[in-house]
Design an enzyme around this catalytic site. Structure first.
Site, short mmCIF file in Angstrom:
data_model
loop_
_atom_site.label_atom_id
_atom_site.label_comp_id
_atom_site.label_asym_id
_atom_site.label_seq_id
_atom_site.Cartn_x
_atom_site.Cartn_y
_atom_site.Cartn_z
CG ASN A 69 -2.16 -0.82 1.10
OD1 ASN A 69 -3.11 -0.49 0.29
ND2 ASN A 69 -2.34 -1.88 1.49
CB ILE A 88 -4.07 -0.72 19.00
CG1 ILE A 88 -4.65 -1.68 18.22
CG2 ILE A 88 -4.98 0.35 19.33
CD1 ILE A 88 -5.40 -2.98 19.16
CG HIS A 109 -9.65 -3.72 8.36
ND1 HIS A 109 -8.77 -4.17 9.44
CD2 HIS A 109 -10.69 -4.38 8.46
CE1 HIS A 109 -9.28 -5.35 9.82
NE2 HIS A 109 -10.36 -5.58 9.09
C1 GAR Z 1 -3.35 -4.72 3.93
O1 GAR Z 1 -4.06 -5.64 3.17
C2 GAR Z 1 -4.03 -3.87 4.97
O2 GAR Z 1 -5.29 -3.61 4.63
C3 GAR Z 1 -3.83 -4.69 6.19
O3 GAR Z 1 -2.47 -5.16 6.33
C4 GAR Z 1 -2.23 -5.19 4.81
C5 GAR Z 1 -0.92 -4.78 4.54
O4 GAR Z 1 -0.32 -4.91 3.13
N1 GAR Z 1 -4.21 -4.12 7.46
C6 GAR Z 1 -4.76 -4.43 8.46
O5 GAR Z 1 -4.93 -5.84 8.66
C7 GAR Z 1 -4.96 -3.58 9.65
N2 GAR Z 1 -5.84 -4.28 10.47
P1 GAR Z 1 0.69 -4.28 2.66
O6 GAR Z 1 1.88 -4.13 3.78
O7 GAR Z 1 1.31 -5.00 1.77
O8 GAR Z 1 0.35 -2.81 2.49
#
Ligand code: GAR
Length: 355
Positions: free
Chosen positions: A180, A260, A277
């Site tokens: 992200n 958190i 999320h």
């Molecule tokens: C993403 O899918 C985000 O939505 C999730 O972690 C992933 C990170 O991916 N976040 C959560 O679950 C927060 N509760 P990334 O490191 O490849 O961006």
């Protein structure tokens, strides 16, 4: 020849308008506020409010009542000018100026059919007197979300510091892969997002997330999370808040940050921390959301970008995107599909946000 002075309506004028509408089986919407420096957030909110009925009256706090509510530096524009600007909007049919801090007396005099309020209220958290006046008038109450990133306070701040770039200054937090974060950087690079990342912070020293920041020449900061793997220590919370403040960030983005946040970060950046999320909140909060969707037998999943408050995955939703759950999906294949949606949704929300 000077143009004639604008005259707001009186409560009696508006009551007559209400009665005419009522006789025709039509509905008057009522909303109120200071509307000191009109911005796009106001306009969107007023358009939504107007769509609830057939005509709308906006009650504007008088100069004295704005001062009582917001302090001696406000209003920036006087009550006649504020009323005149509002009356020029397509969504607005009538404007009245009122002197009390609350609109209770005006509501009783006008008896609107529909009451619209903007912001983080619930029907239960409305002022008790106003609520009683609305109930007595038989008005239905609608709470409309304010547009995040658009506020009079932020506009005044920008005007007061013209040397600061209008470009949105981000602090991004992540714990893992950082896809992200990469999507944000790509959007900045291709010009669809006018922003800069001032600092990237991780609770994981060796994360690809921090590696991405270093490769892009962005200040990459590891913050030791403390001894408890489940809970970010108070010292870490404080350190994160200090890093973000020192970097001068406007908005904090949690892009796969798996801890958190509490005070002092959430106090220092109230309503300016957003999270992505991998579920359609309020479904499947917490960790392993894609697995939770599979366990629940959902036919559809998706992702949510929301404001962060003290409760896990519970702040106001800003945007969502849906993806199908396909036969044979594992948590990994579903999460990969959700992430593709996240990579569009998150930069899109940021592009809408104004520094
Ligand atoms: C993403 O899918 C985000 O939505 C999730 O972690 C992933 C990170 O991916 N976040 C959560 O679950 C927060 N509760 P990334 O490191 O490849 O961006």
């Amino acid at each position: 020849m000077s143009s004639p002075e604008f005259l707001p309506m009186t409560a009696e004028d508006v009551r007559r308008l209400r009665d005419r509408l009522d006789a025709a089986g039509r509905k008057l919407v009522f909303t109120n506020g200071c509307f000191d420096l009109l911005h796009a957030g106001h306009v969107r909110y007023l358009n939504q409010a107007r769509a609830l009925g057939d005509a709308m009256v906006v009650a504007v706090n008088s100069d004295a009542s704005v001062r009582a509510l917001k302090g001696p530096a406000r209003p920036v524009n006087n009550e006649n000018d504020r009323a005149e600007v509002l009356a020029a909007l397509r969504a607005v049919d009538a404007v009245v100026v009122f002197d009390d801090e609350r609109a209770t007396r005006l509501i009783s005099a006008i008896r609107p059919h529909i009451y619209a309020k903007g912001g983080d209220y619930t029907v239960d958290s409305l002022n008790a007197e106003e609520r009683a006046a609305l109930d007595a008038a038989g008005a239905s109450i609608h709470i409309l979300p304010l547009v995040p990133g658009r506020s009079t306070t932020a506009t005044l701040k920008r005007a007061a510091t013209p040397e600061k770039s209008a470009r949105l200054c981000l602090g991004v937090l992540g714990s893992g892969v950082g896809s992200n974060f990469q999507a944000i950087l790509k959007a900045i690079q291709n010009g669809t997002l006018d922003a800069e990342v001032a600092i990237a912070i991780s609770d994981q020293a060796d994360s690809p997330f921090l590696e991405t920041a270093r490769a892009a020449g962005i200040h990459a900061q590891f913050v030791n999370p403390g001894a408890n793997p489940r809970r970010l220590s108070d010292a870490a919370q404080k350190e994160i808040a200090e890093h973000l403040q020192r970097a001068g960030v406007d908005l904090v983005v949690l892009a796969g940050f798996m801890k958190i946040l509490r005070a002092p970060v959430l106090d220092a950046f109230s309503d300016r921390v957003i999270n992505v999320h991998p579920s359609l909140l309020p479904r499947h909060k917490g960790a392993d959301a894609p697995q939770q969707a599979l366990d629940a037998g959902d036919a559809e999943s998706g992702c949510t970008v929301h404001l962060v408050n003290a409760e896990v995955d519970s702040g106001r939703t800003l945007a969502q995107a849906r993806v199908p759950v396909l036969p044979g999906d594992t948590a990994e294949t579903l999460h990969a599909r959700i992430k593709e949606a996240e990579h569009k949704l998150l930069p899109g929300v940021l592009a809408e946000w104004q520094a």
